[in-house]
Design an enzyme around this catalytic site. Structure first.
Site, PDB file in Angstrom:
ATOM      1  N   HIS A   1      35.222 -59.229 -45.703  1.00  0.00           N
ATOM      2  CA  HIS A   1      35.733 -59.354 -44.814  1.00  0.00           C
ATOM      3  C   HIS A   1      35.313 -60.738 -43.537  1.00  0.00           C
ATOM      4  O   HIS A   1      35.670 -61.084 -42.234  1.00  0.00           O
ATOM      5  CB  HIS A   1      35.037 -57.971 -44.304  1.00  0.00           C
TER       6      HIS A   1
ATOM      7  N   LYS B   1      34.546 -57.857 -28.215  1.00  0.00           N
ATOM      8  CA  LYS B   1      34.492 -57.444 -29.412  1.00  0.00           C
ATOM      9  C   LYS B   1      33.048 -58.022 -29.512  1.00  0.00           C
ATOM     10  O   LYS B   1      31.723 -58.506 -28.119  1.00  0.00           O
ATOM     11  CB  LYS B   1      35.010 -58.745 -29.976  1.00  0.00           C
ATOM     12  N   ARG B   2      32.402 -58.152 -30.999  1.00  0.00           N
ATOM     13  CA  ARG B   2      31.008 -58.195 -31.195  1.00  0.00           C
ATOM     14  C   ARG B   2      30.724 -59.574 -30.018  1.00  0.00           C
ATOM     15  O   ARG B   2      31.647 -60.641 -30.203  1.00  0.00           O
ATOM     16  CB  ARG B   2      30.305 -58.418 -31.987  1.00  0.00           C
TER      17      ARG B   2
ATOM     18  N   LYS C   1      33.967 -66.667 -32.082  1.00  0.00           N
ATOM     19  CA  LYS C   1      34.916 -65.913 -31.222  1.00  0.00           C
ATOM     20  C   LYS C   1      34.913 -66.362 -29.329  1.00  0.00           C
ATOM     21  O   LYS C   1      35.967 -65.761 -29.519  1.00  0.00           O
ATOM     22  CB  LYS C   1      33.951 -64.283 -30.906  1.00  0.00           C
TER      23      LYS C   1
ATOM     24  N   THR D   1      40.684 -57.026 -35.209  1.00  0.00           N
ATOM     25  CA  THR D   1      41.827 -55.254 -35.232  1.00  0.00           C
ATOM     26  C   THR D   1      41.619 -54.805 -34.156  1.00  0.00           C
ATOM     27  O   THR D   1      42.688 -54.274 -33.556  1.00  0.00           O
ATOM     28  CB  THR D   1      41.243 -54.243 -35.759  1.00  0.00           C
TER      29      THR D   1
ATOM     30  N   LYS E   1      45.221 -53.484 -31.321  1.00  0.00           N
ATOM     31  CA  LYS E   1      44.564 -52.076 -29.943  1.00  0.00           C
ATOM     32  C   LYS E   1      45.898 -52.035 -29.481  1.00  0.00           C
ATOM     33  O   LYS E   1      46.559 -51.859 -28.551  1.00  0.00           O
ATOM     34  CB  LYS E   1      43.955 -51.367 -30.669  1.00  0.00           C
TER      35      LYS E   1
HETATM   36  C1  C3B Z   1      34.739 -57.833 -39.225  1.00  0.00           C
HETATM   37  C2  C3B Z   1      35.604 -58.721 -38.966  1.00  0.00           C
HETATM   38  O1  C3B Z   1      34.350 -59.801 -38.456  1.00  0.00           O
HETATM   39  C3  C3B Z   1      37.044 -59.443 -38.490  1.00  0.00           C
HETATM   40  O2  C3B Z   1      37.630 -60.347 -38.468  1.00  0.00           O
HETATM   41  C4  C3B Z   1      37.879 -57.680 -39.396  1.00  0.00           C
HETATM   42  O3  C3B Z   1      38.611 -57.402 -38.758  1.00  0.00           O
HETATM   43  C5  C3B Z   1      37.366 -56.692 -39.841  1.00  0.00           C
HETATM   44  O4  C3B Z   1      35.798 -56.929 -39.661  1.00  0.00           O
HETATM   45  C6  C3B Z   1      37.338 -56.082 -39.963  1.00  0.00           C
HETATM   46  O5  C3B Z   1      38.096 -56.345 -41.417  1.00  0.00           O
HETATM   47  N1  C3B Z   1      33.876 -58.272 -39.991  1.00  0.00           N
HETATM   48  C7  C3B Z   1      32.727 -57.068 -39.131  1.00  0.00           C
HETATM   49  O6  C3B Z   1      32.653 -56.069 -38.237  1.00  0.00           O
HETATM   50  N2  C3B Z   1      31.308 -57.352 -40.153  1.00  0.00           N
HETATM   51  C8  C3B Z   1      30.971 -57.671 -41.107  1.00  0.00           C
HETATM   52  N3  C3B Z   1      29.869 -57.562 -41.530  1.00  0.00           N
HETATM   53  C9  C3B Z   1      31.835 -58.819 -41.524  1.00  0.00           C
HETATM   54  C10 C3B Z   1      33.526 -58.576 -41.057  1.00  0.00           C
END
Ligand code: C3B
Length: 857
Positions: free
Chosen positions: A374, A570-571, A576, A681, A685
């Site tokens: 991921h 987002k986080r 980011k 993601t 949305k």
């Molecule tokens: C996240 C990624 O940062 C995103 O780009 C991705 O859309 C999502 O996963 C789903 O695939 N991600 C996360 O939330 N936590 C992690 N440890 C690694 C990836």
């Protein structure tokens, strides 16, 4: 209770032969009964919280019927099962989703309105279960919804954390973390299964022994924790299938040393046992990094072992089972490296417990397991110190060494000795020897996948290039595949934005689009239709009004509902680039300040909302939150500008907050440095809700742009293949700073956003700015790794294009409709179909409809 005593079975069968009726009156009856008999309230005195719980139990009854019958169906059909192993599920609130998926919206609404209650008020009573950090956990939850909707016989497995993701508070502009004891009042949707428990061992030692002339290994001693199942029914939409999310809770082992009762060790014994429960107590609040903490590996092994024991038991229960059928009956997906100890545990269960020989066990393991990567952030690929694993999981370490030995032999035979061998080994040499879980996962998997097209290419070329070479050498080009992420339209359109859902249903004449989003293409015929424009704009207006109410009540913020709403949620991560966003807000503010009052009135009004949690130990991320808050304070209090630009950090971003914020956006920011965001993601949305993207050529942005048309996206910034060159030049000092950004830096350095009033914050802000400008710090480069300075001018341009385009309301509306109607690719229904076909080899197993169910409809 077994046997046919006195015709008991027939009697019970008769008594229970019918499903709970779903007309409003029956729902009311069921509600009143639960209120009185399950919750011990009286019909004369109960709170909204009680009402929510009773309504939850009404739903649970119906979910249980469906869950049990679905399971029976899967067993009868002897279908191949899928099992999704994930340390995180960011499921969000259940109630609204369950009502929609059970097709109970109308009767529930009638039932409760008749009792003087609004459904939205009930929904508001539910705690938001946050058993995950961010995108990865939310993706798992969307997958569950789609698996059920597609009638795929798939279950999720995970951990029932007592404390989920921390609640984020803001004090003096800084993040504070408060525990989230979400389970405190119990959750009416879950089903505790005290009858489904498995022992999970830790520590101890391995003994070699001989059995029937065979050398065998026995893992003995140490401590045993019981894993107890809690089931969470996952109803599909427009199907009678209900799947299960089985979460494990750690309980003390059952064997209780009775002798200790009379001795002084009694207290110790109790303390020991209570410690077992700590195992599933808290979710680690790290996203895309790992802390290397022992408890974390314990959590991982705990849920993986229980899950594999459980799925193997189900497999073995089948009449006349044969081991060689395992790959025809079981597919397991490992969600990131977190559950990858599954490779060794599967081998242990097959070899040590089931007594299969090694080679056979390895074949079966490799055919059943699959791994999803991921993120390309190297710090997220977990590596466990050998020393730790040797203590905690001694047998697994042996197994991993054995796997690695065979693997290295194969490599040597193929390529001879060389640096590639060390690069591919599961064991990382160095001061601290470590086990690379990513490597273990790849070697032990049938398929490996990335989560967006660009990400899958990066995995092949940069994250695991040596493996890709190996695969290609072996003619296994398709071992690494792409599975572009998605989101469920049930939660993210239908539940989050009922007004938009109504528009779609009205124009299409049915709700079919909710299970087949390609149907939305019809909307394209109306994208210039003024009637649709009116409805569309009214929908956005309504969403903005809801957002405004919510911001007012949660953070006492007032916004201008006619302004352009610009959201980044987002986080908080450096890659980011929330920092770039807030630097742009400062730039916009400085530009406004330069203008005369008359000129200002011509500027597009904007509300910029930024939300997200920072990992508790992530210092820079926390400084960015502080900077956002301080900038917001200055701007929102400046009488010259506050009418035209408002900025706020929205605390405690979570699934339920997303459901309010996303539908209200005009634009959203997905502005990671090219090549860093695996997919994203929330971008999907936002667009599904008619918001447009300001974004880089990164992750799923690229594919969204392809589907919706380049005119629907405000793209800026460098491309992935340019990043290395730009960074290299930056390190050599060839890194010009745009004068507009320089002005922003000056303002920060001059103390505009902290200054003498807050010397600590001032120092932090300055340190951030100087790091960005740092060409080469001694040795390793700690400068502008994410190219904020490089991308800033084109970011300004993109934002100017936004303002320009937004001026023409009907043009904007057209783009919004066009984009929202083109998102079929990004439904998790499409994603799950691909996993089922390409990776798992699993077919839908839709429960047939009998007459009674038909009549109930
Ligand atoms: C996240 C990624 O940062 C995103 O780009 C991705 O859309 C999502 O996963 C789903 O695939 N991600 C996360 O939330 N936590 C992690 N440890 C690694 C990836």
């Amino acid at each position: 209770v077994e046997g046919q005593d006195g015709g008991r079975m027939e009697k019970l069968q008769q008594l229970m032969a019918h499903y709970e009726p779903n007309d409003p009156e029956s729902i009311q009856k069921s509600f009143a009964r639960h209120l009185e008999y399950s919750l011990a309230c009286t019909r004369f005195s109960f709170t909204m919280q009680d009402a929510y719980r009773a309504a939850g139990l009404v739903l649970r009854d119906r979910l249980l019927e469906s869950l049990n019958d679905t399971n029976t169906w899967y067993r009868e059909q002897d279908v191949k099962r899928g099992y999704y192993l994930s340390a995180e599920y960011l499921i969000g609130r259940h109630m609204q989703n369950a009502i929609a998926n059970l097709d109970l919206e109308q009767p529930f609404k009638e039932a409760f309105e008749d009792l003087g209650m609004k459904l939205e008020d009930l929904f508001g009573e539910e705690a938001d279960p946050a058993l995950g950090n961010g995108g990865l956990g939310r993706l798992a939850a969307c997958f569950l919804d789609s698996m059920a909707t597609l009638s795929l016989p798939c279950w999720g497995y995970g951990i029932r954390y007592s404390y989920g993701m921390f609640k984020q508070g803001i004090k003096d502009g800084r993040q504070i973390e408060e525990p989230d004891f979400w389970i405190g009042d119990g959750c009416p949707f879950e089903i505790p299964r005290p009858d489904v428990t498995y022992p999970v061992r830790f520590y101890g030692k391995v003994e070699e022994a001989h059995e029937n002339g065979q050398k065998v290994s026995r893992w003995v001693g140490g401590e045993i924790v019981q894993a107890m199942a809690y089931d969470n029914p996952i109803p599909g939409f427009d199907t009678y299938n209900t799947n299960n999310l089985r979460l494990w809770r750690a309980c003390p082992s059952e064997e209780f040393d009775l002798d200790a009762f009379s001795s002084a060790q009694f207290q110790d014994a109790i303390t020991q046992r209570r410690k077992a429960e700590d195992l599933s107590a808290v979710l680690y609040p790290n996203d895309a990094t790992y802390a290397g903490k022992e408890l974390r590996l314990r959590q991982q092994y705990f849920f993986v072992s229980a899950s594999l024991q459980d799925l193997l038991r189900e497999f073995i229960k089948r009449p006349n089972f044969k081991w060689e059928e395992l790959p025809q009956k079981v597919a397991v997906q490992m969600n990131d490296t977190h559950p990858t100890i599954a490779v060794a545990e599967m081998m242990r269960l097959l070899v040590d417990v089931q007594k299969l020989d090694w080679d056979r066990a390895w074949e079966l393991t490799r055919q059943c397991l699959n791994y999803t990567n991921h993120t390309v952030m190297p710090e997220a690929l977990e590596k466990w110190p050998v020393e730790m694993m040797e203590r905690m999981l001694p047998r697994h370490l042996q197994i991993i060494y054995h796997i690695n030995g065979i693997w290295i032999q194969k490599l040597l035979q193929r390529w001879g000795d060389g640096p590639i061998i060390a690069a591919l080994s599961i064991v990382e040499e160095g001061d601290v020897k470590k086990i690379r879980m990513g490597h273990l996962a790849i070697i032990g998997s049938n398929k490996i996948n990335g989560v967006a097209a660009i990400h899958t290419e990066i995995i092949k070329k940069e994250t695991f290039p040596e493996f890709y070479k190996w695969c290609c050498d072996n003619g296994e080009h398709n071992k690494i595949v792409n599975m572009t992420n998605g989101v469920t339209p049930r939660r993210w359109v239908h539940c989050a934005n009922p007004a938009l859902s109504e528009i779609f249903t009205e124009y299409l004449g049915s709700q079919e689009w909710l299970t087949d989003m390609t149907k939305l293409k019809v909307m394209l015929d109306y994208k210039e239709d003024p009637k649709l424009h009116d409805k569309w704009m009214a929908m956005k207006k309504g969403c903005k009004a809801k957002l405004a109410d919510w911001l007012k009540s949660t953070m006492d913020l007032e916004i201008d509902q006619d302004a352009l709403i610009d959201i980044q949620i987002k986080r908080i991560h450096e890659y980011k680039r929330q920092l770039m966003n807030i630097l742009f807000v400062i730039h916009r503010y400085l530009e406004l300040k330069k203008k005369s009052p008359g000129e200002r009135a011509a500027v597009q009004k904007r509300v910029v909302l930024i939300g997200g949690k920072a990992a508790s130990a992530y210092v820079n991320a926390k400084i960015i939150i502080k900077l956002i808050n301080n900038v917001a304070k200055v701007i929102n209090n400046d009488p010259d500008t506050k009418q035209y630009l408002k900025c706020a950090f929205v605390p405690n971003y979570c699934v339920s907050a997303a459901q309010v914020m996303i539908p209200a956006s005009d634009i959203s920011e997905h502005i990671s440095t090219a090549g860093t965001e695996a997919s994203g993601t929330s971008n999907m949305k936002f667009v599904m809700n008619g918001g447009l993207i300001v974004g880089t050529m990164d992750g799923a942005n690229i594919e969204i742009r392809e589907e919706c048309g380049p005119e629907t996206m405000f793209i800026f910034g460098c491309q992935e293949n340019e990043v290395a060159g730009i960074s290299a030049r930056a390190q050599e000092g060839h890194y010009p700073i745009d004068s507009r950004l320089q002005a922003v830096f000056d303002e920060i350095r001059n103390g505009k956003f902290a200054g003498q009033a807050e010397p600590e914050a001032q120092a932090e802000f300055e340190s951030i700015v100087s790091r960005l400008c740092n060409a080469r710090a001694a040795g390793t480069w700690d400068g502008d790794k994410y190219l904020v300075i490089y991308d800033f001018p084109s970011f300004i341009d993109a934002q100017a294009r936004v303002d320009q385009t937004y001026k023409n309301k009907s043009q904007w509306c057209k783009l919004s409709i066009q984009a929202a109607a083109s998102m079929a690719q990004f439904s998790t229904d499409r994603t799950m179909r691909e996993y089922a076909k390409v990776i798992w080899g699993i077919e839908p197993a839709r429960r047939p409809v009998d007459e009674e169910m038909q009549a109930r409809k």
